[in-house]
Write a protein that holds these residues in place. Structure first.
Motif, PDB file in Angstrom:
ATOM      1  N   LYS A   1    -116.232  20.848 -94.319  1.00 28.57           N
ATOM      2  CA  LYS A   1    -115.217  21.604 -93.581  1.00 28.57           C
ATOM      3  C   LYS A   1    -113.856  20.899 -93.674  1.00 28.57           C
ATOM      4  O   LYS A   1    -113.784  19.726 -94.093  1.00 28.57           O
TER       5      LYS A   1
ATOM      6  N   THR B   1    -126.142  20.019 -84.545  1.00 27.85           N
ATOM      7  CA  THR B   1    -124.828  20.676 -84.512  1.00 27.85           C
ATOM      8  C   THR B   1    -123.802  19.858 -83.727  1.00 27.85           C
ATOM      9  O   THR B   1    -122.672  19.688 -84.169  1.00 27.85           O
TER      10      THR B   1
ATOM     11  N   ASN C   1    -117.282  18.898 -86.639  1.00 29.35           N
ATOM     12  CA  ASN C   1    -118.541  18.280 -87.090  1.00 29.35           C
ATOM     13  C   ASN C   1    -118.687  18.214 -88.610  1.00 29.35           C
ATOM     14  O   ASN C   1    -119.774  18.044 -89.133  1.00 29.35           O
TER      15      ASN C   1
ATOM     16  N   HIS D   1    -121.124  21.957 -92.982  1.00 26.95           N
ATOM     17  CA  HIS D   1    -121.963  23.118 -92.706  1.00 26.95           C
ATOM     18  C   HIS D   1    -123.151  23.119 -93.655  1.00 26.95           C
ATOM     19  O   HIS D   1    -123.006  22.759 -94.817  1.00 26.95           O
TER      20      HIS D   1
END
Ligand code: RTP
Length: 155
Positions: A16, A98, A119, A122
């Protein structure tokens, strides 16, 4: 034991925008590569907010959907397809829970992230989403099929 590339499972993994900005691309690739999984597609893209919304369509009723779509489209994302036995489920193990506050040390999020909204990575959560996400992010001709020399030592 002989395993043919065509039989192997594939999953969609994305670094990300936070992971890209923090210089964690190689660290993340390295963890999948060292495990024994095979990279069969990779590109750097800045997704539109509409595209990000498609990627997260299953979450569109969530209160964080808008912010999440905005975040995913806020900068470059490294989109990848990884292949190997059990890569969907085990890839999620490598990634960790998560919420990085709940991910174990040793996992990507456990070692490298602090809060759920940042985080860094993905990973598809099952065979159906893996198929859908790979189709959303990649054209078939952007993916390769090959047998690496290392495979006879991995399988
Ligand atoms: P991912 O799809 O990104 O691998 O994450 P996941 O399956 O572990 O988690 P999911 O529930 O599908 O959520 C997708 C992403 O939404 C963000 N999120 N924010 N409470 C919150 O603010 C919240 N909860 C989830 C995270 O970036 C999560 O990865």
């Amino acid at each position: 034991q002989e395993v043919h590339a065509a039989e192997l499972e594939r999953t969609f993994i994305a670094v990300k925008p936070d992971g890209v900005q923090r210089g964690l691309i190689s660290e993340i690739i390295s963890r999948f590569e060292r495990k024994g999984y095979k990279l069969v597609g990779i590109k750097v893209v800045v997704p539109s907010k509409e595209f990000a919304g498609k990627h997260y369509h299953a979450l569109k009723e969530k209160p964080f959907f808008n912010g999440l779509s905005e975040f995913l489209s806020s900068g470059p994302v490294v989109a990848m397809v990884w292949e190997g036995e059990g890569v969907i489920t085990y890839g999620r193990k490598l990634i960790g829970a998560t919420d990085p506050q709940k991910s174990e040390p040793g996992t990507i999020r456990g070692d490298l992230a602090v809060v759920v909204g940042r985080n860094i990575i993905h990973g598809s959560d099952g065979p159906e989403t893996a198929k859908d996400e790979i189709n959303l992010w990649f054209k078939p001709e952007e993916l390769v099929s090959f047998t690496s020399n290392a495979e006879k030592w991995i399988y």
